[in-house]
Scaffold this motif. Structure first.
Motif, mmCIF file in Angstrom:
data_model
loop_
_atom_site.group_PDB
_atom_site.id
_atom_site.type_symbol
_atom_site.label_atom_id
_atom_site.label_comp_id
_atom_site.label_asym_id
_atom_site.label_seq_id
_atom_site.Cartn_x
_atom_site.Cartn_y
_atom_site.Cartn_z
ATOM 1 N N ASP A 150 -8.383 17.200 -24.048
ATOM 2 C CA ASP A 150 -9.702 16.292 -24.361
ATOM 3 C C ASP A 150 -9.577 15.096 -23.485
ATOM 4 N N ALA A 151 -8.432 14.652 -22.771
ATOM 5 C CA ALA A 151 -8.425 13.632 -21.901
ATOM 6 C C ALA A 151 -8.618 13.928 -20.853
ATOM 7 N N LEU A 152 -8.645 15.316 -20.395
ATOM 8 C CA LEU A 152 -8.828 15.647 -19.013
ATOM 9 C C LEU A 152 -9.962 16.835 -18.910
ATOM 10 N N VAL A 153 -10.656 17.302 -19.766
ATOM 11 C CA VAL A 153 -11.913 18.218 -19.789
ATOM 12 C C VAL A 153 -12.617 18.135 -21.047
ATOM 13 N N SER A 154 -13.807 18.568 -20.929
ATOM 14 C CA SER A 154 -14.617 18.647 -21.927
ATOM 15 C C SER A 154 -15.102 20.242 -22.064
ATOM 16 N N TYR A 155 -15.377 20.676 -22.964
ATOM 17 C CA TYR A 155 -15.916 22.188 -23.326
ATOM 18 C C TYR A 155 -16.780 22.584 -24.218
ATOM 19 N N SER A 156 -17.525 23.377 -24.329
ATOM 20 C CA SER A 156 -18.097 23.848 -25.449
ATOM 21 C C SER A 156 -17.756 25.251 -25.710
ATOM 22 N N LEU A 157 -17.998 25.878 -26.793
ATOM 23 C CA LEU A 157 -17.446 27.212 -27.029
ATOM 24 C C LEU A 157 -18.783 28.191 -26.837
ATOM 25 N N PRO A 158 -18.696 29.319 -26.341
ATOM 26 C CA PRO A 158 -19.661 30.452 -26.352
ATOM 27 C C PRO A 158 -20.237 30.558 -27.954
ATOM 28 N N SER A 159 -21.448 31.017 -28.149
ATOM 29 C CA SER A 159 -21.778 31.311 -29.627
ATOM 30 C C SER A 159 -20.934 32.440 -30.055
ATOM 31 N N GLY A 160 -20.564 32.093 -31.405
ATOM 32 C CA GLY A 160 -19.709 32.984 -31.994
ATOM 33 C C GLY A 160 -18.344 32.938 -31.837
ATOM 34 N N TRP A 161 -17.592 31.691 -31.109
ATOM 35 C CA TRP A 161 -16.306 31.591 -31.042
ATOM 36 C C TRP A 161 -16.098 30.359 -31.740
ATOM 37 N N ILE A 162 -14.633 30.215 -32.070
ATOM 38 C CA ILE A 162 -14.102 28.933 -32.708
ATOM 39 C C ILE A 162 -12.862 28.730 -32.048
ATOM 40 N N ASN A 208 -10.730 45.687 -22.711
ATOM 41 C CA ASN A 208 -11.164 44.174 -22.338
ATOM 42 C C ASN A 208 -12.545 43.997 -22.910
ATOM 43 N N SER A 209 -12.568 43.871 -24.264
ATOM 44 C CA SER A 209 -13.784 43.556 -24.723
ATOM 45 C C SER A 209 -14.185 41.932 -25.096
ATOM 46 N N PHE A 210 -13.399 41.014 -24.565
ATOM 47 C CA PHE A 210 -13.883 39.658 -24.502
ATOM 48 C C PHE A 210 -14.009 38.854 -23.218
ATOM 49 N N GLN A 211 -14.012 39.820 -22.045
ATOM 50 C CA GLN A 211 -14.153 39.226 -20.829
ATOM 51 C C GLN A 211 -15.353 38.394 -20.630
ATOM 52 N N LEU A 212 -16.389 38.687 -21.136
ATOM 53 C CA LEU A 212 -17.850 37.983 -21.213
ATOM 54 C C LEU A 212 -17.579 36.548 -21.623
ATOM 55 N N GLY A 213 -16.963 36.538 -22.926
ATOM 56 C CA GLY A 213 -16.883 35.389 -23.541
ATOM 57 C C GLY A 213 -15.852 34.311 -22.977
ATOM 58 N N PHE A 214 -14.637 35.131 -22.357
ATOM 59 C CA PHE A 214 -13.938 34.219 -21.300
ATOM 60 C C PHE A 214 -14.540 33.492 -20.072
ATOM 61 N N ASP A 215 -15.569 34.291 -19.571
ATOM 62 C CA ASP A 215 -15.923 34.021 -18.228
ATOM 63 C C ASP A 215 -17.052 32.866 -18.561
ATOM 64 N N GLN A 216 -17.752 33.074 -19.877
ATOM 65 C CA GLN A 216 -18.848 31.839 -20.288
ATOM 66 C C GLN A 216 -17.973 30.716 -20.721
ATOM 67 N N PHE A 217 -16.854 30.683 -21.353
ATOM 68 C CA PHE A 217 -16.023 29.496 -21.647
ATOM 69 C C PHE A 217 -15.375 28.983 -20.699
ATOM 70 N N VAL A 218 -15.108 29.416 -19.353
ATOM 71 C CA VAL A 218 -14.558 28.879 -18.352
ATOM 72 C C VAL A 218 -15.778 28.256 -17.614
ATOM 73 N N ASN A 219 -16.861 28.763 -17.550
ATOM 74 C CA ASN A 219 -18.039 28.074 -16.839
ATOM 75 C C ASN A 219 -18.403 26.637 -17.604
ATOM 76 N N ARG A 220 -18.209 26.636 -18.918
ATOM 77 C CA ARG A 220 -18.585 25.602 -19.640
ATOM 78 C C ARG A 220 -17.801 24.443 -19.725
ATOM 79 N N ILE A 221 -16.386 24.697 -18.813
ATOM 80 C CA ILE A 221 -15.520 23.577 -18.768
ATOM 81 C C ILE A 221 -15.983 22.408 -17.838
ATOM 82 N N LYS A 222 -15.928 21.162 -18.193
ATOM 83 C CA LYS A 222 -16.485 19.954 -17.586
ATOM 84 C C LYS A 222 -15.134 19.140 -17.354
ATOM 85 N N ILE A 223 -14.786 18.717 -16.021
ATOM 86 C CA ILE A 223 -13.810 17.710 -15.832
ATOM 87 C C ILE A 223 -14.245 16.352 -16.164
ATOM 88 N N LYS A 224 -13.230 15.513 -16.889
ATOM 89 C CA LYS A 224 -13.761 14.349 -16.750
ATOM 90 C C LYS A 224 -13.339 13.253 -15.889
#
Length: 200
Positions: free
Chosen positions: A65-77, A184-200
């Motif tokens: 959390d000191a380096l990046v912020s992120y939000s999870l795709p809907s339906g992920w924890i 490879n059922s979670f590729q979409l969730g993975f790509d969505q997650f990476v695209n939501r990462i923001k560098i602090k």
């Protein structure tokens, strides 16, 4: 032949004595200081706080959390595992976190201890079926995307692909890892997650 006068002789002896005493004092001071620093190191080691072992109170969250912020795709924890400090595991609601499995979750987030910022650092991969690495930009920072396919081995029970993003934040590298088999059922969730990462 010139002889040294008693006055000069006594001065020479005094100078030699002063130099010898200064050397002895310096050695004694160094030894005492070295001994104290050893004791200080020992005390610091024995009294340093332990890494929290609670799954919900891991040191991983604060370092990431000191380096990046992120939000999870809907339906992920997200969650952590005791004994695997430094990792945040991302799982869909439909799956469960298995801390004893390899992998424990489809997606793992951690601060990369190797600080990989170039594909050449990832190039020496042995015993794999396929390895690809490219440079790209994530949130305006030069990063890496790698994919490695491992054959069935002692590490993985079946042929497994590990896709990684190495995001260079300028203060450290945050790695995001997605592990999958032929399903490879979670590729979409993975790509969505990476695209939501923001560098602090």
């Amino acid at each position: 032949m010139n002889q040294i006068s008693p006055k000069n002789k006594s001065r020479s002896l005094i100078i030699v004595a002063v130099v010898v005493l200064a050397i002895i004092a310096g050695l004694v001071g160094w030894k005492l200081g070295h001994s104290n620093s050893d004791n200080a190191s020992t005390n610091a080691t024995s009294t340093s706080p332990k890494v929290p072992s609670s799954p919900n109170d891991s040191a991983a969250d604060s370092s990431i959390d000191a380096l990046v912020s992120y939000s999870l795709p809907s339906g992920w924890i997200s969650s952590t595992c005791t004994g695997k400090s430094g990792n945040v595991f991302i799982v869909p609601n439909s799956a469960s976190l298995d801390c004893s499995a390899n992998p424990s979750a489809p997606i793992k987030l951690y601060v990369d201890p190797q600080n990989n910022t170039d594909c050449q650092q990832l190039g020496n991969v042995q015993g794999v079926k396929k390895h690809v690495c490219i440079s790209l930009y994530i949130d305006g920072h030069k990063s890496l995307k790698a994919s490695t396919t491992y054959p069935k081995s002692s590490t993985y029970a079946t042929e497994t692909t590990v896709s990684d993003y190495y995001i260079n934040t300028g203060k450290g590298v945050v790695a995001v890892e997605y592990t999958y088999t032929s399903n490879n059922s979670f590729q979409l969730g993975f790509d969505q997650f990476v695209n939501r990462i923001k560098i602090k």
